[in-house]
Structure formats: C-alpha cells, structure tokens
Design an enzyme around this catalytic site. Structure first.
Site, PDB file in Angstrom:
ATOM      1  N   LYS A 231       1.380  -1.240  -0.277  1.00 57.20           N
ATOM      2  CA  LYS A 231       0.084  -0.385   0.321  1.00 57.20           C
ATOM      3  C   LYS A 231       0.991   1.304  -0.068  1.00 57.20           C
ATOM      4  O   LYS A 231       2.531   1.029   0.698  1.00 57.20           O
ATOM      5  CB  LYS A 231      -0.909  -0.041   1.171  1.00 57.20           C
ATOM      6  CG  LYS A 231      -2.127   0.931   1.040  1.00 57.20           C
ATOM      7  CD  LYS A 231      -3.300   0.153   0.273  1.00 57.20           C
ATOM      8  CE  LYS A 231      -4.457   0.544  -0.170  1.00 57.20           C
ATOM      9  NZ  LYS A 231      -5.759  -0.268  -0.445  1.00 57.20           N
TER      10      LYS A 231
HETATM   11  P1  NAD Z   1     -13.175   7.193  -2.980  1.00 61.72           P
HETATM   12  O1  NAD Z   1     -12.087   8.303  -2.631  1.00 61.72           O
HETATM   13  O2  NAD Z   1     -13.359   7.008  -4.571  1.00 61.72           O
HETATM   14  O3  NAD Z   1     -14.277   7.841  -2.191  1.00 61.72           O
HETATM   15  C1  NAD Z   1     -14.207   8.036  -0.809  1.00 61.72           C
HETATM   16  C2  NAD Z   1     -15.922   8.317  -0.209  1.00 61.72           C
HETATM   17  O4  NAD Z   1     -15.646   8.523   1.121  1.00 61.72           O
HETATM   18  C3  NAD Z   1     -15.442   9.666  -0.521  1.00 61.72           C
HETATM   19  O5  NAD Z   1     -17.087  10.266  -1.076  1.00 61.72           O
HETATM   20  C4  NAD Z   1     -15.253  10.151   0.357  1.00 61.72           C
HETATM   21  O6  NAD Z   1     -16.196  12.130   0.762  1.00 61.72           O
HETATM   22  C5  NAD Z   1     -16.256   9.646   1.671  1.00 61.72           C
HETATM   23  N1  NAD Z   1     -15.729   9.856   3.378  1.00 61.72           N
HETATM   24  C6  NAD Z   1     -14.069  10.117   3.631  1.00 61.72           C
HETATM   25  N2  NAD Z   1     -14.497   9.803   4.860  1.00 61.72           N
HETATM   26  C7  NAD Z   1     -15.337   9.939   5.067  1.00 61.72           C
HETATM   27  C8  NAD Z   1     -15.728  10.186   6.461  1.00 61.72           C
HETATM   28  N3  NAD Z   1     -16.236   9.843   7.519  1.00 61.72           N
HETATM   29  N4  NAD Z   1     -17.647   9.411   6.514  1.00 61.72           N
HETATM   30  C9  NAD Z   1     -17.909   9.205   5.593  1.00 61.72           C
HETATM   31  N5  NAD Z   1     -17.362   9.565   3.798  1.00 61.72           N
HETATM   32  C10 NAD Z   1     -16.575   9.799   3.858  1.00 61.72           C
HETATM   33  O7  NAD Z   1     -12.419   6.593  -2.266  1.00 61.72           O
HETATM   34  P2  NAD Z   1     -12.863   5.244  -2.139  1.00 61.72           P
HETATM   35  O8  NAD Z   1     -12.021   4.048  -4.199  1.00 61.72           O
HETATM   36  O9  NAD Z   1     -14.132   4.653  -2.477  1.00 61.72           O
HETATM   37  O10 NAD Z   1     -12.538   3.952  -0.948  1.00 61.72           O
HETATM   38  C11 NAD Z   1     -13.470   3.497  -0.684  1.00 61.72           C
HETATM   39  C12 NAD Z   1     -12.831   2.369   0.340  1.00 61.72           C
HETATM   40  O11 NAD Z   1     -12.672   1.614   0.177  1.00 61.72           O
HETATM   41  C13 NAD Z   1     -11.174   3.053   1.566  1.00 61.72           C
HETATM   42  O12 NAD Z   1     -11.259   1.958   2.419  1.00 61.72           O
HETATM   43  C14 NAD Z   1     -10.934   2.176  -0.018  1.00 61.72           C
HETATM   44  O13 NAD Z   1      -9.454   1.568   1.614  1.00 61.72           O
HETATM   45  C15 NAD Z   1     -11.535   0.652  -0.678  1.00 61.72           C
HETATM   46  N6  NAD Z   1     -11.494   0.179  -1.446  1.00 61.72           N
HETATM   47  C16 NAD Z   1     -11.397   0.587  -2.758  1.00 61.72           C
HETATM   48  C17 NAD Z   1     -11.191   0.003  -3.837  1.00 61.72           C
HETATM   49  C18 NAD Z   1     -10.650   0.392  -4.831  1.00 61.72           C
HETATM   50  O14 NAD Z   1     -10.885  -0.109  -5.796  1.00 61.72           O
HETATM   51  N7  NAD Z   1     -11.053   1.682  -5.217  1.00 61.72           N
HETATM   52  C19 NAD Z   1     -10.957  -1.139  -3.507  1.00 61.72           C
HETATM   53  C20 NAD Z   1     -10.994  -1.991  -2.040  1.00 61.72           C
HETATM   54  C21 NAD Z   1     -10.833  -0.826  -1.295  1.00 61.72           C
END
Ligand code: NAD
Length: 423
Positions: free
Chosen positions: A113
């Site tokens: 990561k």
């Molecule tokens: P992103 O940046 O696209 O979206 C994150 C969202 O969460 C945003 O809408 C933000 O405003 C919101 N957010 C942040 N802090 C917050 C809080 N305290 N309360 C409510 N909303 C909040 O990110 P993403 O890629 O969607 O990732 C989200 C989660 O999924 C993370 O934990 C990431 O590690 C995990 N994840 C992502 C992927 C991927 O392919 N993008 C894959 C596996 C896991």
C-alpha cells in the site's frame, strides 16, 4: 431526525486492528513461531519527504509512504491513498490486508500500500500532477510491473494512475502500462475496472443475503462513503431491487426512507462536490447514518468507523465492508454476539484487485478482454472465495473475518514453507 450529541472517540490505530485480527486467525493454524512472527511484520517500508512546486511559486514539502507487507506469493499489489490523515501505521495495515485479500481470492500477489499525507481537494490539477509525478519518482525504486504494481485508493483516480504510468515510462524510455492498474481505458486500462470493487460488493451482498434468507428486492440499504466503491455499489444494488435509503460523504449524509436514486445522487455530487443538500432527502451526520434502520449496511469510507460504542446501535442484519477496516475488532465481537453477519473487507471489496489482476495480465499479454469476460471472471472468482470462506467459518465455528484470514494466512505460510527460508 433530531440532532444527537456526537461522542468523538479517538480512531483506533489500524495497525493494531490488523495485528489483532491476524493473531486471532493465526491461533487456528499450526504455524511455527518464526513464520508467525515473520508474517506479522511488513517486509519493507519506504518513507519519502519530497518538495512540490505550487501554483503560487512556493515550495511545499510532502511526506509519503510505500509499504510491502509480503512478497511470498508474487509481486506486491496495493493502492495509493491521498488523504490528510494518512500515517505509516495505516499504510502498514492496508498493506497487510492486501496480502490476505490477494491470498484469500487466489491471486498470485503479495500485499502493498502507498499513501501521501495530502488533501487532494485543496490542490489544483497542476499541483496534483506535480505531486504525483514526484511521489512516483520517489517510490520508483520499489515499483515495477514485475515487482510492485500500485492502483487507485481513497483520493486517487484513473488520472493519477495515468500520471504514474507516464512518469515511470519516461524514466525507462519506453511505455510500461503494466506498472499500474486502474488506468484509463485509453492507455491500457481494463473494461470493468472502475466498477469492479462496487460490483464485487454487490455480488457478495447478493450471496450473503441469500444465505440469510433475505430478499434483496425491497431490502433497505445504507451506504457510508459515496466515492468509487460506495456510489457504484449503491447503484448496482438499486438495480438488484434494493432500496438505498441513505448515503454519505465527508460533506455529510442524506436520508430518504422511500429510497434515493443513486445515479441522480452521483450526478448531484459530481456537480456540487458532495451528496449533502440533495433535494428531497433529510440531512444526517455520518454517525447517525450508521445507526439508521436498514437491512444492509455498507461502510465504504475509511477505517475504524464502527466501534464498540456505536455497534450496539447498528440496526442492519448484514454488513458488507466496502471499505478496508471499517469495523474495529471490539465491534466485530459485538456483531458476532448479536448474530449480525459481517462480510469482511478482504473478501467483500476484493473485486478491485481481482480486476486489477485482469488488467495487469491483459497489459502484459497485450491482449484485451471484453467487459462481459471481465465481469464473468470477476463473479466466478469472488463468489468462489465467498463460498470457501463460508465453509471454513462453518467448519471452524468462527466469523467470516477470521475464516477468511485463516485461509489467507494458510496459503501464504504454505508458499513460504515450500519456497524455504533463504539462504
Ligand atoms: P474514494 O476517494 O473514491 O471515496 C471515498 C468516499 O468516502 C468519498 O465520498 C469521501 O467523501 C468519503 N468519506 C471519507 N471519509 C468519510 C467519513 N469519515 N465519513 C463518510 N464518508 C467519508 O475512495 P474509494 O476508492 O471509494 O475507497 C473507499 C474505501 O474502499 C477505502 O477504504 C478503500 O481502501 C476501499 N477500497 C477501494 C478500492 C478501489 O478499487 N477503489 C478497492 C478496495 C477497497
């Protein structure tokens, strides 16, 4: 909804969470002491402090990290996060979870990561590009198509991946698309990658609901975090007949018990930068949102959102972790006691890394698949893993999280023993 006093508790350290989960699962396995100790440690960690020229001519120093947790199963794979609260311990935890995620779904990868301490929302596009190209250069001593392949995470996008791919390619002197995944289609991305994590969440939710005898049609779904994962999971679940009653982002949450149209909410968010203020919905805080009446809760924001304090007030019967580490180990115990089914992150959100793997394979072979091929293979792999984890949980009489971790740790430990301890 009436405003409630919100108790702010310090966020649990994600690395402590990851280690506690690891130790619980490791107890089920006959691991030699040295092997157990080795798998609990990151293999290597890089911290970089680097300058970036800002639009006003000033120079700002940023700090970033890249952690490789394990290289036992193959090259390391894991996203890059841009967020003001990034810490080395958070990146360590996310890297370890990537190792278990790749192992439990059967991919030939170790876990990694990366992260930069930055709020990408306050930088201009030029500043973000400069920051990304410099960070990519700083971590290029670890990154390569055969060694370590980053992808998007919170705060990074396909455009970020395009800048990283271009920077790396400029240094090599030729194009090297397979050094990152989650790229735009125009430079060797894969069909289905943008939707992959949300699609995996939908598939696993459908399967988990079936095991609970819960009808998806009409099931009330609440989603915390309306980014890549949360927004796509929301609309795919709405397409399955679910009623998505509440969603949120950093600007706050919106709630309509009759249901929201996730695609309309996404359009609104794209125009205004937040879901807050969406017409026809009540405002709720992120804390209130987690406790709303619903059948299925999908935390898709950050770690440590559901703790022993708020877990007893969560109404959902099924929780599917779109985010990595949203439930603390103490909260897990509350849910286990209350018979709330929790589908753990390392299975629930594995769709992203599964399709990243497809993108990497396509790039290396220069032979590209149709969207149907991508989606069919994603479904096959993620549902196979879900069903294996269900069987292990039954057999060992434990939670899905511990069962998934047992399977993952076992696979990595076996490979390590087969390779042998060098020299
Ligand atoms: P992103 O940046 O696209 O979206 C994150 C969202 O969460 C945003 O809408 C933000 O405003 C919101 N957010 C942040 N802090 C917050 C809080 N305290 N309360 C409510 N909303 C909040 O990110 P993403 O890629 O969607 O990732 C989200 C989660 O999924 C993370 O934990 C990431 O590690 C995990 N994840 C992502 C992927 C991927 O392919 N993008 C894959 C596996 C896991």
């Amino acid at each position: 909804m009436a405003a409630q006093a919100v108790v702010i508790t310090p966020r649990q350290d994600p690395w402590e969470m990851a280690l506690r989960q690891y130790n619980v699962a490791a107890e089920f396995l006959p691991l030699k002491r040295g092997i157990r100790e080795f798998l609990a440690l990151p293999k290597r960690e890089l911290t970089v402090n680097f300058p970036v020229k800002m639009d006003d001519g000033s120079v700002r120093i940023f700090t970033g990290y890249r952690v490789h947790h394990s290289t036992v199963l193959g090259p390391t794979k894991g996203g890059i996060r841009y967020h003001p609260d990034v810490t080395l311990n958070e990146v360590r935890a996310l890297a370890m979870w990537m190792s278990w995620k790749c192992a439990v779904v059967g991919l030939p990868y170790g876990g990694a990561k990366g992260g930069v301490i930055v709020d990408p929302k306050v930088l201009s596009l030029d500043e973000l590009e400069h920051l990304t190209r410099r960070y990519a250069t700083e971590i290029s001593i670890l990154m390569s198509p055969e060694g370590d392949i980053p992808a998007p995470d919170v705060g990074t996008t396909p455009q970020t991946m395009a800048w990283i791919m271009d920077t790396y390619s400029m240094h090599r002197g030729y194009s090297t698309p397979s050094v990152v995944t989650g790229k735009p289609l125009s430079i060797g991305g894969s069909f289905g990658r943008v939707e992959a994590t949300g699609r995996g969440v939908m598939l696993v939710t459908r399967e988990a609901a079936r095991t609970l005898g819960m009808q998806l049609s009409g099931a009330k779904v609440v989603v915390q975090g309306f980014g890549n994962v949360g927004s796509i999971a929301s609309w795919l679940l709405a397409d399955q007949g679910c009623t998505v009653t509440a969603v949120s982002d950093t600007g706050g949450g919106i709630h309509n018990p009759r249901g929201l149209d996730p695609r309309a909410v996404l359009k609104y968010k794209e125009e205004r930068g937040t879901v807050a203020g969406f017409p026809g919905a009540d405002r709720v805080t992120n804390e209130q949102l987690l406790e709303l009446p619903c059948d299925i809760l999908i935390p898709s924001a950050l770690e440590g959102q559901i703790t022993a304090q708020n877990a007893p007030r969560v109404k959902a019967r099924l929780i599917v972790e779109g985010a990595n580490g949203p439930i603390t180990p103490d909260a897990d115990e509350v849910f286990h006691g209350r018979k709330v089914l929790v589908v753990p992150d390392i299975v629930a959100n594995a769709g992203g890394v599964i399709v990243s793997y497809f993108e990497w394979v396509q790039g290396l072979q220069q032979f590209f698949w149709t969207e149907d091929e991508v989606n069919q293979n994603l479904e096959r792999i993620i549902l196979r893993s879900f069903s294996q984890v269900m069987s292990t949980a039954d057999e060992k009489r434990t939670t899905l999280r511990t069962a998934a971790s047992i399977r993952a740790i076992q696979r990595v430990a076996e490979a390590l023993m087969t390779r042998g301890i060098y020299p």
